[in-house]
Design a protein around this motif. Sequence first.
Motif, PDB file in Angstrom:
ATOM      1  N   LEU A  44       0.820  -1.209   0.000  1.00 20.27           N
ATOM      2  CA  LEU A  44       0.000   0.000   0.000  1.00 20.27           C
ATOM      3  C   LEU A  44       0.857   1.262   0.000  1.00 20.27           C
ATOM      4  CD1 LEU A  44      -2.852  -0.947   2.501  1.00 20.27           C
ATOM      5  CD2 LEU A  44      -3.043  -0.646   0.007  1.00 20.27           C
ATOM      6  N   ALA A  45       2.028   1.199   0.618  1.00 12.69           N
ATOM      7  CA  ALA A  45       2.912   2.362   0.660  1.00 12.69           C
ATOM      8  C   ALA A  45       3.373   2.766  -0.735  1.00 12.69           C
ATOM      9  CB  ALA A  45       4.121   2.075   1.551  1.00 12.69           C
ATOM     10  N   GLY A  46       3.392   1.821  -1.655  1.00  9.74           N
ATOM     11  CA  GLY A  46       3.838   2.119  -3.012  1.00  9.74           C
ATOM     12  C   GLY A  46       2.735   2.605  -3.935  1.00  9.74           C
ATOM     13  N   PRO A  67       4.496   7.145  16.471  1.00 11.95           N
ATOM     14  CA  PRO A  67       5.604   7.654  15.659  1.00 11.95           C
ATOM     15  C   PRO A  67       6.637   6.574  15.336  1.00 11.95           C
ATOM     16  CG  PRO A  67       5.245   9.043  17.605  1.00 11.95           C
ATOM     17  CD  PRO A  67       4.371   7.832  17.744  1.00 11.95           C
ATOM     18  N   GLY A  68       6.911   6.435  14.052  1.00  6.46           N
ATOM     19  CA  GLY A  68       7.960   5.524  13.608  1.00  6.46           C
ATOM     20  C   GLY A  68       7.543   4.076  13.417  1.00  6.46           C
ATOM     21  N   LEU A  69       6.365   3.694  13.882  1.00  6.16           N
ATOM     22  CA  LEU A  69       5.961   2.290  13.788  1.00  6.16           C
ATOM     23  C   LEU A  69       5.858   1.828  12.336  1.00  6.16           C
ATOM     24  CD1 LEU A  69       5.118  -0.316  15.202  1.00  6.16           C
ATOM     25  CD2 LEU A  69       2.760   0.540  15.211  1.00  6.16           C
ATOM     26  N   LEU A  70       5.163   2.585  11.515  1.00  5.83           N
ATOM     27  CA  LEU A  70       5.040   2.170  10.107  1.00  5.83           C
ATOM     28  C   LEU A  70       6.370   2.309   9.374  1.00  5.83           C
ATOM     29  CD1 LEU A  70       1.528   3.518   9.075  1.00  5.83           C
ATOM     30  CD2 LEU A  70       2.199   1.198   9.699  1.00  5.83           C
ATOM     31  N   ASP A  71       7.205   3.254   9.773  1.00  3.92           N
ATOM     32  CA  ASP A  71       8.535   3.372   9.162  1.00  3.92           C
ATOM     33  C   ASP A  71       9.352   2.108   9.392  1.00  3.92           C
ATOM     34  OD1 ASP A  71       8.077   5.924   8.149  1.00  3.92           O
ATOM     35  OD2 ASP A  71       8.829   6.900   9.969  1.00  3.92           O
ATOM     36  N   LEU A  72       9.231   1.511  10.573  1.00  4.08           N
ATOM     37  CA  LEU A  72       9.935   0.256  10.860  1.00  4.08           C
ATOM     38  C   LEU A  72       9.437  -0.862   9.947  1.00  4.08           C
ATOM     39  CD1 LEU A  72      10.004   0.319  14.750  1.00  4.08           C
ATOM     40  CD2 LEU A  72      11.956   0.561  13.204  1.00  4.08           C
ATOM     41  N   HIS A  77      12.218  -4.669   4.688  1.00  5.31           N
ATOM     42  CA  HIS A  77      12.823  -5.321   3.519  1.00  5.31           C
ATOM     43  C   HIS A  77      13.380  -4.319   2.532  1.00  5.31           C
ATOM     44  CE1 HIS A  77      11.605  -9.328   4.615  1.00  5.31           C
ATOM     45  NE2 HIS A  77      10.387  -8.910   4.865  1.00  5.31           N
ATOM     46  N   ALA A  78      13.709  -3.151   3.018  1.00  6.16           N
ATOM     47  CA  ALA A  78      14.249  -2.100   2.121  1.00  6.16           C
ATOM     48  C   ALA A  78      15.702  -2.362   1.801  1.00  6.16           C
ATOM     49  CB  ALA A  78      14.081  -0.740   2.780  1.00  6.16           C
TER      50      ALA A  78
END
Length: 78
Positions: A44-46, A67-72, A77-78
């Motif tokens: 979904l982020a893409g 804060p930061g949870l979805l960034d993790l 797999h980046a």
Amino acid sequence: MLDEERDGGVRLSQDTHVHPRDVSLQDALTAVADPVRRTIVRELAGLPDWTTALNRLRHSEFDEIFPGLLDLVLAEHA
């Protein structure tokens, strides 16, 4: 609309999106503990927000509460 509460979590009807401020930390952690859900979040982020009305990543809304949870999740797999 809330159908019922079960095990301290919120169960939603099919057409309801809960606001992140109404999501407990435990529910958020449980959601991102599931590898299938993490894959969906990354997919979904893409996509542009307008791609689908039913499924969209509400990154900024969740970032205000967790804060930061979805960034993790996105960096996994980046």
